[in-house]
Structures are given as C-alpha cells and as structure tokens.
Design an enzyme around this catalytic site. Sequence first.
Site, PDB file in Angstrom:
ATOM      1  CE  LYS A  19      -1.408   6.644  -8.050  1.00  0.00           C
ATOM      2  NZ  LYS A  19      -0.206   6.441  -7.223  1.00  0.00           N
TER       3      LYS A  19
ATOM      4  CE  LYS B 221      -3.574   8.748  -5.524  1.00  0.00           C
ATOM      5  NZ  LYS B 221      -2.213   8.350  -5.321  1.00  0.00           N
TER       6      LYS B 221
HETATM    7  C1  PBG Z   1       2.833   7.643  -5.287  1.00  0.00           C
HETATM    8  C2  PBG Z   1       1.555   8.271  -4.888  1.00  0.00           C
HETATM    9  C3  PBG Z   1       0.973   9.424  -5.442  1.00  0.00           C
HETATM   10  C4  PBG Z   1      -0.121   9.731  -4.655  1.00  0.00           C
HETATM   11  C5  PBG Z   1      -0.216   8.762  -3.664  1.00  0.00           C
HETATM   12  N1  PBG Z   1       0.822   7.855  -3.828  1.00  0.00           N
HETATM   13  C6  PBG Z   1       1.417  10.270  -6.559  1.00  0.00           C
HETATM   14  C7  PBG Z   1       1.446   9.713  -7.918  1.00  0.00           C
HETATM   15  O1  PBG Z   1       0.966   8.623  -8.188  1.00  0.00           O
HETATM   16  O2  PBG Z   1       2.004  10.397  -8.765  1.00  0.00           O
HETATM   17  C8  PBG Z   1      -1.000  10.939  -4.846  1.00  0.00           C
HETATM   18  C9  PBG Z   1      -1.761  11.396  -3.649  1.00  0.00           C
HETATM   19  C10 PBG Z   1      -2.299  12.778  -3.722  1.00  0.00           C
HETATM   20  O3  PBG Z   1      -2.265  13.472  -4.768  1.00  0.00           O
HETATM   21  O4  PBG Z   1      -2.817  13.231  -2.681  1.00  0.00           O
HETATM   22  N2  PBG Z   1       2.812   6.461  -5.942  1.00  0.00           N
END
Ligand code: PBG
Length: 327
Positions: free
Chosen positions: A197, A250
């Site tokens: 991520k 992601k």
């Molecule tokens: C939270 C989380 C996030 C997303 C999914 N889970 C935001 C972040 O990490 O700040 C982002 C998903 C998206 O932008 O569609 N942990």
Amino acid sequence: MIRPRRNRRSPAIRSLVRETQLSPSDFILPMFFHEDDEDTPIASMPGVTRWSIPSLVREAGKAHALGIPAVVLFPKIDEALKSPEADECANDEGLVPRAIRALKAAHPSLCVITDVALDPYNSDGHDGLVRRDARGELVILNDETIDVLRQQAVCHARAGADLVAPSDMMDGRVSSIREALDDEDFSEVGIMSYTAKYASALYGPFRGALDSAPKEGDKKTYQMDPANAREAVRETLLDEAEGADILMVKPAGLYLDVIARVRETTTLPVAAYQVSGEYLMIQSACAAGWLDHRSVVLESLTAIKRAGASMILTYFAAQAAAWLREE
Ligand code: PBG
C-alpha cells in the site's frame, strides 16, 4: 507471411484469442456508510453515496444480484466517538459490527470484508496510535497499534466478517491478527492484507468521504514510497510468511508493474484496489465528455486484471458488472 492481424479479424476470433476475461465475479465493491438515516451523496466522489445501514444492505444486495461476490466496508464514525486510543473500533455494538450482522442476515452468500485500521476511529486521523516524542514530533506506535488491530479484527469476526483486510501497514500485523483470530476460534476468517500500500496522493477523495484525513503529518512512515517496487516483493514475502490469505496492491492503475511483481512472487491470490483518485480521474474526464465512460472503465479494469490481479476492489463494480452482463 506471418500476420498477427489474422487473430484480430473478427469479434469471434478476437474472443477466442482473448487472454484476459473480465467478469462480475472479479469485483469487490467498497461501500461507505454512516449512522444517519439519510443517504448522503459524497461530495469528493461524484456518483458514490454514503448509506444508512438499511440502504447499505439494499445496495449490497443489488450488487450481489449482479454477480459481485463481495463488499468491503468503510464506516464514517461520528466525531464524538473518535479518541486518541480509537477504542470505538472494537465495540461490538459499533457501526461496523451492526452493519456486518445486517448484511449477513439479509445476504448470507455475500462475502463481507472489513477494513482493519484505526483512521476512522482515531482522533488524530492516522491508521495507528500516535505519540509525541521528546522533540514534539509525531511517532506512530507500531506494536501498541497492533494490540488494538487484533481486537478490531476479532470484533469484526465475531460479528460475522468473512475476511478482515488490514490496511494500516504496521509491521507484523498479519501474523498477530492471525494469531488473535485463531485464539478466539475464528480460524476460518481470512486475512486480505494490504501488502503493498503506497503513500499515494490518490486517496484524497476517500478521506473526504470519511473525514478521516490525518490531522497532522502524513502517512509516509508506514505506507510505501511510490518510487519503490522491490520493496513490494519484500512485503509480499513477509505477508505470505505471516499467514495472509490474499495479498493486495494499492493503488492499482499506476502500479501495474507492482501487481505483476507481486503476482510473480507469490502463489497466493492477488487483489488490486482501484482507489478513489483513480475513480475520480475517470469520472471527471467522462463527465466532461472527454472520454467514453464504458470503454475507459472496462479498459482500466482489464488492464489491472491483465497485470495479474485475480480480484479488483473498484467503485465501478456495480456499473461494470451491469455492462459485462449486457455483452
Ligand atoms: C484506510 C484506508 C484508506 C483507503 C482504504 N483504506 C485511506 C488511507 O490509507 O489514507 C483508501 C481507498 C481509496 O482511496 O479509495 N486505512
């Protein structure tokens, strides 16, 4: 003469030689919801709604009827329930456990996935617990955070979640959550780990949807540097060894090389998340009439699958499933 074009001659031949087939069963629909009775259009994500629990159940049912096997849940927690310890995240009567129970009661065959991270519950807006060190700098407390994530994961399992999806990027959380689930007799609940991520600028619209942006600082000490791909291999090997069931990359569209690297590294299923900013780039270009909606959405999803993802978390899930069923 060798002529590759022969295999492109007609729709029938093209369908025979097609390497990547998109299907509604590839999709996971991310869904936003809140405590209110009203459904609220999300200003930062045109076309996406934050639902009441009854509407969430109804809309998840519609998606499931289109052939979508799973949803992933993102709650907007009332500001009054947020705290530095994020304890609301493991409340059995909290918003998420109630939503899981309602969804599983109405749609037993729907796979319900939950996000495990503290940002919606943490008054600091970070995925982990934070402390200020002697120099006044914010420090993310890795191991203390994991203790809370374990409780959150078990709470979701107790409510009926099929998979928990830790999105926090703390080190060691997959093995610890696995152990907590097994200890509590939830050995069948799987872990879809956010393995690679990235600290991406593309999460902005999502944080707007949940009011979950960090109050101070950024997420770069736990989410990965967009410049790194080998590091994704390292995270893959760790999450696999720690007992993850599904690995996720992601964002998706700008990280196709990472999806391919993770695909080559592991025998586990690979998921990819087409995030809010990717959704918004496509939506806005199409709303302006600059791109053709159906073709560009399906092309973006096909590319993610071609790169190696077996499943795609996408805000286009219901729309794309409907289009694919017309084909
Ligand atoms: C939270 C989380 C996030 C997303 C999914 N889970 C935001 C972040 O990490 O700040 C982002 C998903 C998206 O932008 O569609 N942990």
